[in-house]
Design an enzyme around this catalytic site. Structure first.
Site, PDB file in Angstrom:
ATOM      1  N   HIS A 185       1.280   3.924   1.975  1.00 55.46           N
ATOM      2  CA  HIS A 185       1.744   4.665   3.139  1.00 55.46           C
ATOM      3  C   HIS A 185       3.265   4.776   3.092  1.00 55.46           C
ATOM      4  CE1 HIS A 185      -2.101   4.116   5.768  1.00 55.46           C
ATOM      5  NE2 HIS A 185      -2.102   5.257   5.115  1.00 55.46           N
ATOM      6  N   HIS A 220      -7.665  -1.933   5.636  1.00 51.97           N
ATOM      7  CA  HIS A 220      -6.788  -0.904   6.193  1.00 51.97           C
ATOM      8  C   HIS A 220      -7.378   0.467   5.879  1.00 51.97           C
ATOM      9  CE1 HIS A 220      -3.161   0.473   8.040  1.00 51.97           C
ATOM     10  NE2 HIS A 220      -2.631   0.982   6.948  1.00 51.97           N
ATOM     11  N   HIS A 228       6.292  -5.671  11.643  1.00 54.07           N
ATOM     12  CA  HIS A 228       5.597  -4.382  11.691  1.00 54.07           C
ATOM     13  C   HIS A 228       5.222  -4.026  13.133  1.00 54.07           C
ATOM     14  CE1 HIS A 228       2.560  -1.266  10.610  1.00 54.07           C
ATOM     15  NE2 HIS A 228       3.315  -1.132   9.524  1.00 54.07           N
ATOM     16  N   ASP A 261       5.778   4.555   5.090  1.00 53.30           N
ATOM     17  CA  ASP A 261       6.710   3.601   5.694  1.00 53.30           C
ATOM     18  C   ASP A 261       6.829   2.318   4.881  1.00 53.30           C
ATOM     19  OD1 ASP A 261       3.998   3.214   6.568  1.00 53.30           O
ATOM     20  OD2 ASP A 261       4.691   1.816   8.104  1.00 53.30           O
ATOM     21  N   HIS A 262       6.073   2.246   3.781  1.00 52.63           N
ATOM     22  CA  HIS A 262       6.149   1.073   2.913  1.00 52.63           C
ATOM     23  C   HIS A 262       6.690   1.385   1.516  1.00 52.63           C
ATOM     24  CE1 HIS A 262       3.824  -1.749   5.548  1.00 52.63           C
ATOM     25  NE2 HIS A 262       3.521  -0.592   6.100  1.00 52.63           N
ATOM     26  N   HIS A 288       0.854  -1.190   0.000  1.00 57.06           N
ATOM     27  CA  HIS A 288       0.000   0.000   0.000  1.00 57.06           C
ATOM     28  C   HIS A 288       0.888   1.238   0.000  1.00 57.06           C
ATOM     29  CE1 HIS A 288       0.891  -0.663   4.247  1.00 57.06           C
ATOM     30  NE2 HIS A 288       0.397   0.529   4.566  1.00 57.06           N
TER      31      HIS A 288
END
Length: 310
Positions: free
Chosen positions: A65, A140, A268, A67-68, A63
């Site tokens: 976001h 999510h 995570h 941090d990914h 996805h």
């Protein structure tokens, strides 16, 4: 095959852990590495690992976001200077193509290899004669996907003694039988099922993005040899996990149990858990429900064994 964790933190990096990224190393199977998510500084983590960007074949983003995926532009720019000349394919949700094109375009980064970007909404994403990759939407705050990687079954072992008895020597005839073709000999036809043992079952790896517990996570993880599931919080913070569309270690274990997975890897982790001592309650909670659970540790290899090999 083995998994190599490059980042296991949620949200932001800490002094102990980087943000999310995990590599699936398949050097024996296809002489390549696949990357799942690419948080900030993933390329720095790779420099401190046995992984090579020149071997990177595919990147799957769960996805959008930060941090990914904040590590993607730098990694893509650096790949060529580290010997990466072969095509590279990115898979991810709608918006990934725009993010890559804008970030590389504004920074005037030059990519001298073929970069293929495939946005998707789940389903069958890739299939060849060795692997199949499927995806499904999780639960999510934004569209977040899980990935199920299936190694196709391999032909069984040839019965050398029976083939010798029938006058067949090692060579092209062996290859044909392994590929499912019948061969003709002076003493008659030989069909594959007569001289091949049971097929060697392929392995299944499931890697999930950020999610609340949901049916799609169970379906993707069904009988997986290894299931990678987020465990952002201890279960005492289940209401917080729900509010932020995440899962607890207990919920990850419940998913693994219902999916009949063979091994669960938790990752995570919230940055509130500073070290392994503070993470220990998460693993204890999970193992109370699903005993074959481990914590992902950065720069440690996790072999992917078939159930029959355990």
């Amino acid at each position: 095959m083995e998994l190599y964790f490059l980042g296991t933190n949620a949200g932001i990096p800490s002094l102990q852990r980087n943000v999310t990224s995990v590599a699936l190393r398949m050097l024996e199977e296809r002489r390549a590495t696949w990357l799942f998510d690419c948080g900030e500084a993933t390329q720095h983590q790779i420099l401190r690992s046995p992984l090579k960007l020149s071997k990177l074949e595919k990147i799957f983003i769960t996805h959008l976001h930060g941090d990914h995926l904040f590590g993607l532009p730098g990694l893509l720019s650096s790949r060529a200077s580290q010997g990466g000349e072969s095509p590279l394919t990115l898979y991810g949700p709608k918006g990934l193509k725009q993010y890559i094109e804008v970030s590389l375009g504004l920074s005037e980064s030059r990519i001298n290899y073929e970069l293929i970007i495939k946005e998707h909404q789940g389903g069958l994403l890739f299939e060849d004669d060795k692997f199949r990759v499927e995806s499904a939407l999780l639960e999510h705050r934004i569209d977040s996907y899980g990935y199920r990687i299936t190694e196709l079954d391999k032909p069984g072992k040839l019965d050398d003694e029976e083939l010798t008895r029938r006058g067949v020597r090692p060579g092209p005839a062996y290859g044909k039988l392994k590929n499912g073709e019948s061969i003709e000999t002076p003493t008659g036809m030989i069909h594959p099922h007569e001289v091949l043992g049971a097929p060697k079952k392929g392995r299944v790896i499931t890697i999930l993005g950020d999610t609340r517990p949901c049916r799609a996570a169970i379906e993707l993880g069904k009988e997986a040899d290894i299931l990678v599931h987020e465990a952002t919080f201890m279960h005492e913070l289940a209401s917080t996990a729900y509010d932020y569309h995440h899962s607890t270690a207990v919920q990850a274990a419940e998913i693994a149990a219902e999916a009949h997975a063979h091994k669960l890897v938790l990752t995570h982790f919230s940055s509130r858990y500073k070290d392994e001592v503070q993470l220990e309650p998460l693993i204890l909670e999970a193992r109370a429900i699903f005993p074959n659970t481990i914590l992902a540790k950065e720069h440690e290899m996790v072999p992917i064994d078939r159930e029959c090999d355990l």
